[in-house]
Design an enzyme around this catalytic site. Structure first.
Site, PDB file in Angstrom:
ATOM      1  N   THR A  95      10.996   9.844 -12.441  1.00 59.86           N
ATOM      2  CA  THR A  95      10.306   8.970 -13.391  1.00 59.86           C
ATOM      3  C   THR A  95       9.585   7.770 -12.778  1.00 59.86           C
ATOM      4  O   THR A  95       8.787   7.127 -13.457  1.00 59.86           O
ATOM      5  CB  THR A  95      11.319   8.439 -14.422  1.00 59.86           C
ATOM      6  OG1 THR A  95      12.537   8.125 -13.747  1.00 59.86           O
ATOM      7  CG2 THR A  95      11.577   9.458 -15.498  1.00 59.86           C
ATOM      8  N   ALA A 128       8.261  14.051  -6.437  1.00 58.56           N
ATOM      9  CA  ALA A 128       8.270  14.904  -7.634  1.00 58.56           C
ATOM     10  C   ALA A 128       7.800  14.075  -8.819  1.00 58.56           C
ATOM     11  O   ALA A 128       8.113  12.894  -8.923  1.00 58.56           O
ATOM     12  CB  ALA A 128       9.674  15.440  -7.886  1.00 58.56           C
ATOM     13  N   LYS A 131       5.081  21.962 -10.444  1.00 60.09           N
ATOM     14  CA  LYS A 131       6.471  21.779 -10.892  1.00 60.09           C
ATOM     15  C   LYS A 131       6.531  22.088 -12.386  1.00 60.09           C
ATOM     16  O   LYS A 131       5.803  21.481 -13.170  1.00 60.09           O
ATOM     17  CB  LYS A 131       6.902  20.333 -10.604  1.00 60.09           C
ATOM     18  CG  LYS A 131       8.253  19.968 -11.192  1.00 60.09           C
ATOM     19  CD  LYS A 131       8.649  18.537 -10.875  1.00 60.09           C
ATOM     20  CE  LYS A 131       9.871  18.138 -11.671  1.00 60.09           C
ATOM     21  NZ  LYS A 131      10.199  16.713 -11.531  1.00 60.09           N
ATOM     22  N   ALA A 176       2.625   2.842  -5.304  1.00 58.63           N
ATOM     23  CA  ALA A 176       2.277   1.913  -6.395  1.00 58.63           C
ATOM     24  C   ALA A 176       0.966   1.200  -6.095  1.00 58.63           C
ATOM     25  O   ALA A 176       0.068   1.127  -6.945  1.00 58.63           O
ATOM     26  CB  ALA A 176       3.404   0.907  -6.605  1.00 58.63           C
ATOM     27  N   GLY A 213       0.816  -1.215   0.000  1.00 61.15           N
ATOM     28  CA  GLY A 213       0.000   0.000   0.000  1.00 61.15           C
ATOM     29  C   GLY A 213       0.847   1.261   0.000  1.00 61.15           C
ATOM     30  O   GLY A 213       0.535   2.223   0.693  1.00 61.15           O
ATOM     31  N   SER A 245       1.176  -3.584   5.237  1.00 64.19           N
ATOM     32  CA  SER A 245       1.623  -3.827   6.597  1.00 64.19           C
ATOM     33  C   SER A 245       2.081  -2.521   7.237  1.00 64.19           C
ATOM     34  O   SER A 245       3.049  -1.905   6.782  1.00 64.19           O
ATOM     35  CB  SER A 245       2.778  -4.841   6.565  1.00 64.19           C
ATOM     36  OG  SER A 245       3.521  -4.745   7.742  1.00 64.19           O
ATOM     37  N   ILE A 260       7.256   7.262 -10.471  1.00 67.45           N
ATOM     38  CA  ILE A 260       5.789   7.287 -10.362  1.00 67.45           C
ATOM     39  C   ILE A 260       5.188   7.176 -11.767  1.00 67.45           C
ATOM     40  O   ILE A 260       4.167   6.522 -11.968  1.00 67.45           O
ATOM     41  CB  ILE A 260       5.315   8.547  -9.603  1.00 67.45           C
ATOM     42  CG1 ILE A 260       5.782   8.434  -8.143  1.00 67.45           C
ATOM     43  CG2 ILE A 260       3.803   8.719  -9.676  1.00 67.45           C
ATOM     44  CD1 ILE A 260       5.596   9.678  -7.304  1.00 67.45           C
ATOM     45  N   LEU A 267       8.488  -0.105  -7.156  1.00 66.40           N
ATOM     46  CA  LEU A 267       9.868  -0.487  -6.869  1.00 66.40           C
ATOM     47  C   LEU A 267      10.112  -1.982  -7.067  1.00 66.40           C
ATOM     48  O   LEU A 267      11.236  -2.403  -7.333  1.00 66.40           O
ATOM     49  CB  LEU A 267      10.225  -0.075  -5.432  1.00 66.40           C
ATOM     50  CG  LEU A 267      10.116   1.439  -5.169  1.00 66.40           C
ATOM     51  CD1 LEU A 267      10.297   1.745  -3.688  1.00 66.40           C
ATOM     52  CD2 LEU A 267      11.140   2.210  -6.001  1.00 66.40           C
TER      53      LEU A 267
HETATM   54  C1  LIG Z   1      15.545   8.000  -2.707  1.00 65.99           C
HETATM   55  C2  LIG Z   1      14.353   7.883  -3.568  1.00 65.99           C
HETATM   56  C3  LIG Z   1      13.763   9.036  -4.082  1.00 65.99           C
HETATM   57  C4  LIG Z   1      12.658   8.927  -4.936  1.00 65.99           C
HETATM   58  N1  LIG Z   1      12.133  10.051  -5.498  1.00 65.99           N
HETATM   59  C5  LIG Z   1      11.165   9.932  -6.443  1.00 65.99           C
HETATM   60  C6  LIG Z   1      10.628  11.063  -7.099  1.00 65.99           C
HETATM   61  O1  LIG Z   1      10.973  12.203  -6.822  1.00 65.99           O
HETATM   62  N2  LIG Z   1       9.690  10.854  -8.041  1.00 65.99           N
HETATM   63  C7  LIG Z   1       9.246   9.613  -8.381  1.00 65.99           C
HETATM   64  O2  LIG Z   1       8.432   9.474  -9.304  1.00 65.99           O
HETATM   65  N3  LIG Z   1       9.687   8.536  -7.713  1.00 65.99           N
HETATM   66  C8  LIG Z   1      10.632   8.660  -6.767  1.00 65.99           C
HETATM   67  N4  LIG Z   1      11.082   7.560  -6.111  1.00 65.99           N
HETATM   68  C9  LIG Z   1      10.407   6.286  -6.311  1.00 65.99           C
HETATM   69  C10 LIG Z   1       9.105   6.269  -5.526  1.00 65.99           C
HETATM   70  O3  LIG Z   1       9.377   6.521  -4.172  1.00 65.99           O
HETATM   71  C11 LIG Z   1       8.418   4.907  -5.677  1.00 65.99           C
HETATM   72  O4  LIG Z   1       8.282   4.600  -7.041  1.00 65.99           O
HETATM   73  C12 LIG Z   1       7.045   4.948  -5.075  1.00 65.99           C
HETATM   74  O5  LIG Z   1       7.071   5.441  -3.769  1.00 65.99           O
HETATM   75  C13 LIG Z   1       6.429   3.560  -5.091  1.00 65.99           C
HETATM   76  O6  LIG Z   1       6.917   2.754  -4.095  1.00 65.99           O
HETATM   77  P1  LIG Z   1       6.220   1.355  -3.891  1.00 65.99           P
HETATM   78  O7  LIG Z   1       4.790   1.592  -3.624  1.00 65.99           O
HETATM   79  O8  LIG Z   1       6.584   0.506  -5.045  1.00 65.99           O
HETATM   80  O9  LIG Z   1       6.961   0.737  -2.632  1.00 65.99           O
HETATM   81  P2  LIG Z   1       6.838   1.076  -1.055  1.00 65.99           P
HETATM   82  O10 LIG Z   1       6.551   2.489  -0.786  1.00 65.99           O
HETATM   83  O11 LIG Z   1       8.077   0.487  -0.456  1.00 65.99           O
HETATM   84  O12 LIG Z   1       5.587   0.245  -0.571  1.00 65.99           O
HETATM   85  C14 LIG Z   1       5.650  -1.134  -0.348  1.00 65.99           C
HETATM   86  C15 LIG Z   1       4.386  -1.591   0.327  1.00 65.99           C
HETATM   87  O13 LIG Z   1       4.425  -2.993   0.450  1.00 65.99           O
HETATM   88  C16 LIG Z   1       4.080  -3.355   1.778  1.00 65.99           C
HETATM   89  N5  LIG Z   1       4.713  -4.613   2.113  1.00 65.99           N
HETATM   90  C17 LIG Z   1       6.005  -4.997   1.902  1.00 65.99           C
HETATM   91  N6  LIG Z   1       6.188  -6.231   2.405  1.00 65.99           N
HETATM   92  C18 LIG Z   1       5.005  -6.637   2.912  1.00 65.99           C
HETATM   93  C19 LIG Z   1       4.565  -7.809   3.583  1.00 65.99           C
HETATM   94  N7  LIG Z   1       5.395  -8.817   3.845  1.00 65.99           N
HETATM   95  N8  LIG Z   1       3.288  -7.878   3.974  1.00 65.99           N
HETATM   96  C20 LIG Z   1       2.408  -6.853   3.736  1.00 65.99           C
HETATM   97  N9  LIG Z   1       2.775  -5.725   3.121  1.00 65.99           N
HETATM   98  C21 LIG Z   1       4.055  -5.619   2.719  1.00 65.99           C
HETATM   99  C22 LIG Z   1       4.573  -2.192   2.614  1.00 65.99           C
HETATM  100  O14 LIG Z   1       3.919  -2.147   3.854  1.00 65.99           O
HETATM  101  C23 LIG Z   1       4.192  -1.023   1.720  1.00 65.99           C
HETATM  102  O15 LIG Z   1       2.836  -0.711   1.929  1.00 65.99           O
HETATM  103  C24 LIG Z   1      12.148   7.655  -5.231  1.00 65.99           C
HETATM  104  C25 LIG Z   1      12.708   6.512  -4.662  1.00 65.99           C
HETATM  105  C26 LIG Z   1      13.804   6.615  -3.857  1.00 65.99           C
HETATM  106  C27 LIG Z   1      14.405   5.381  -3.280  1.00 65.99           C
END
Ligand SMILES: Cc1cc2nc3c(=O)[nH]c(=O)nc-3n(C[C@H](O)[C@H](O)[C@H](O)COP(=O)(O)OP(=O)(O)OC[C@H]3O[C@@H](n4cnc5c(N)ncnc54)[C@H](O)[C@@H]3O)c2cc1C
Length: 507
Positions: free
Chosen positions: A346, A52, A80, A17, A14, A41, A348, A335
């Site tokens: 990029t 951004a 932006k 993504a 959650g 979680s 998001i 990710l």
């Molecule tokens: C340093 C940094 C800077 C960034 N800056 C930008 C930016 O400026 N612009 C941009 O477009 N993108 C940026 N990004 C990328 C952006 O942060 C991610 O693409 C976006 O936040 C999506 O993350 P996610 O949802 O894939 O993962 P996460 O935010 O890590 O979410 C993972 C989810 O999975 C859940 N989960 C994991 N394991 C379990 C489990 N065992 N049981 C239940 N739930 C679980 C977690 O609780 C969480 O809810 C950046 C990334 C980094 C590392």
């Protein structure tokens, strides 16, 4: 709906993504016949960064019917207009990568070709003086172009900065209202069908099993299903993109927020600065082979404009992509599908792109390999497109003041980028080749901004009348500046948009 139709979608995670996918699926699929469950979680939490964006996010907002003012108010967002790059081509250099085009093309000749030709005749200011978005950004101003706005305002393109936590919360509200079921719990295992190789269900720490037809892996870097369960494999791009760590910290920021992100190159990476309504987001992206964590922290904290509001948060990553974004009945988004550092904001967009492609190639329970392969091919293309553009920033530099920069400027680059650079160096030619992101204006901004001047321009640029081109360039430049001068200050515009959102919520 047939017996073969997907009935249960399980979204694992959650973060941005997971909730982007949940909100889009709930809006665009028939929730009367498809159950959508999202598991997250609280104990694990989210990555907590990603603030951004780039202009295509407006299409995502429109797709799910988001009101822009409500969105800004809920996420403490700002506009932006592009990214200011400091110290990239050489220490002391500065350029702006604006959203939207530079100038106007003439008789099929790209504007940058006219600029190149004219700059051989007389000294011209940087090309960003011919960008509506850059002109507004330079004055800290912003106006939202109404549909059908006249030139040059219609050329203003924009995206947003927002608070990542509030963004996920905002999307969660939409998704839950549209029927998505949220389950809080930690997944400890998943059951794999030995015969089909598909995931059947996920198992929570409390023993509860949640079954699905289609699983969307949004579990972050670990790739709970796509990697830990399906062993899909990861293609590393670390040899081209050596940065593998980041430190993020919010800071106090009084005054008007700038309508742009700033990226400042440092000795072994770069520092971001993202202005929000209530704080500044800052971070240092760096190569652990060239800078220790302790030194990185010193660089980051030593370069904040205001007081830090929390302890810096450390993140590790490896640039690259999952070998298959879609494997069996699992589609990875965010990710878990790969990561290219946020230099051009990029990630998001890659989530959005994955959602749109998945909706276009939505499977049924037979999981036709043709759909899966096409999805994987398209996602590979968009990831590689982003990769090449990011590598460009490191390769095209005159910096040699650290081992990191010496490595970057002399490293091998992908053939696809090499070809592009050679075409540029000869006559400033750029071809978009059906790619979806980063058009001519973006490449021109970075190439010229970092001092990569072509040897010549295209012959058709010579065919145009010299005096007419000189006059048109001067007039265009003045028109961008004048239009920008009449815009409201960015902070005032944001405040009034949020006030309007609040007024309609209370009406
Ligand atoms: C340093 C940094 C800077 C960034 N800056 C930008 C930016 O400026 N612009 C941009 O477009 N993108 C940026 N990004 C990328 C952006 O942060 C991610 O693409 C976006 O936040 C999506 O993350 P996610 O949802 O894939 O993962 P996460 O935010 O890590 O979410 C993972 C989810 O999975 C859940 N989960 C994991 N394991 C379990 C489990 N065992 N049981 C239940 N739930 C679980 C977690 O609780 C969480 O809810 C950046 C990334 C980094 C590392």
């Amino acid at each position: 709906m047939t017996d073969r139709s997907i009935r249960k979608i399980v979204i694992v995670g959650g973060g941005t993504a997971g909730w982007m996918a949940a909100a889009a699926f709930a809006r665009l699929l028939d929730v009367r016949s498809i159950d959508i469950t999202l598991i997250e979680s609280d104990e694990i939490g989210t990555v907590g960064v990603g603030e951004a964006t780039i202009p295509p996010i407006i299409a995502y907002n429109n797709m799910i019917g988001i009101n822009e003012d409500e969105f800004l108010a809920a996420t403490r967002g700002t506009f932006k207009l592009g990214i200011e790059f400091v110290d990239w081509g050489a220490v002391g250099d500065r350029y702006f990568h604006p959203f939207g085009p530079h100038g106007q093309d003439f008789q099929g000749v790209h504007f940058h070709q006219l600029y190149l030709r004219e700059s051989r005749r007389r000294e011209l200011p940087a090309i960003d003086h011919w960008s509506m978005s850059a002109a507004a950004a330079a004055l800290g101003r912003y106006a939202r172009p109404a549909p059908g706005a006249p030139l040059p305002l219609s050329q203003l393109a924009y995206a947003f900065h927002f608070d990542a936590g509030l963004y996920a919360q905002f999307l969660r509200g939409i998704a839950e209202r549209d029927g998505v079921l949220r389950v809080e719990g930690k997944i400890v295992d998943a059951t794999l069908d030995g015969h089909s190789g598909k995931v059947g269900d996920v198992v929570l720490a409390n023993g509860r099993k949640i079954a699905g037809d289609l699983f969307i892996d949004c579990s972050g870097f670990r790739g709970l299903l796509i990697e830990e369960k399906l062993k899909t494999g990861y293609e590393s791009w670390n040899h081209w993109l050596p940065c593998d760590r980041a430190l993020a910290v919010p800071s106090r920021y009084p005054g008007q927020p700038d309508p742009f992100t700033r990226s400042t190159a440092r000795s072994a990476g770069w520092q971001w600065r993202i202005p929000l309504q209530h704080r500044m987001g800052n971070g240092l992206v760096y190569s652990s082979a060239h800078l220790s964590d302790a030194d990185a922290q010193e660089v980051l904290l030593g370069n904040l404009e205001g007081e830090a509001l929390a302890e810096p948060r450390r993140l590790s990553f490896q640039a690259g992509r999952r070998r298959l974004a879609w494997n069996a009945n699992v589609v990875s988004l965010g990710l878990s599908s790969g990561f290219v550092e946020p230099l051009e904001s990029t990630s998001i967009h890659l989530i959005q792109s994955g959602i749109v492609k998945l909706l276009a190639l939505f499977p049924d329970k037979r999981f036709n390999p043709v759909e899966r392969d096409e999805y994987n091919r398209q996602m590979q293309e968009v990831f590689e497109d982003v990769r090449d553009f990011i590598i460009l920033h490191y390769k095209v530099t005159r910096r040699d003041d650290s081992d990191f920069w010496k490595h970057c400027r002399t490293m091998d680059i992908p053939d696809s980028l090499e070809r592009k650079l050679e075409l540029w160096r000869a006559k400033g030619r750029l071809f978009r080749e059906g790619r979806e992101l980063f058009g001519t204006a973006s490449w021109v901004a970075v190439l010229l901004g970092q001092g990569e001047i072509p040897d010549d321009h295209e012959p058709p640029a010579d065919a145009l009348d010299e005096a007419m081109i000189a006059d048109a360039l001067d007039k265009m430049r003045v028109s961008y500046r004048r239009m920008a001068e009449h815009m409201p200050m960015h902070g005032d515009f944001v405040a009034s948009a949020c006030a309007q959102a609040e007024a309609s919520a209370n009406a």
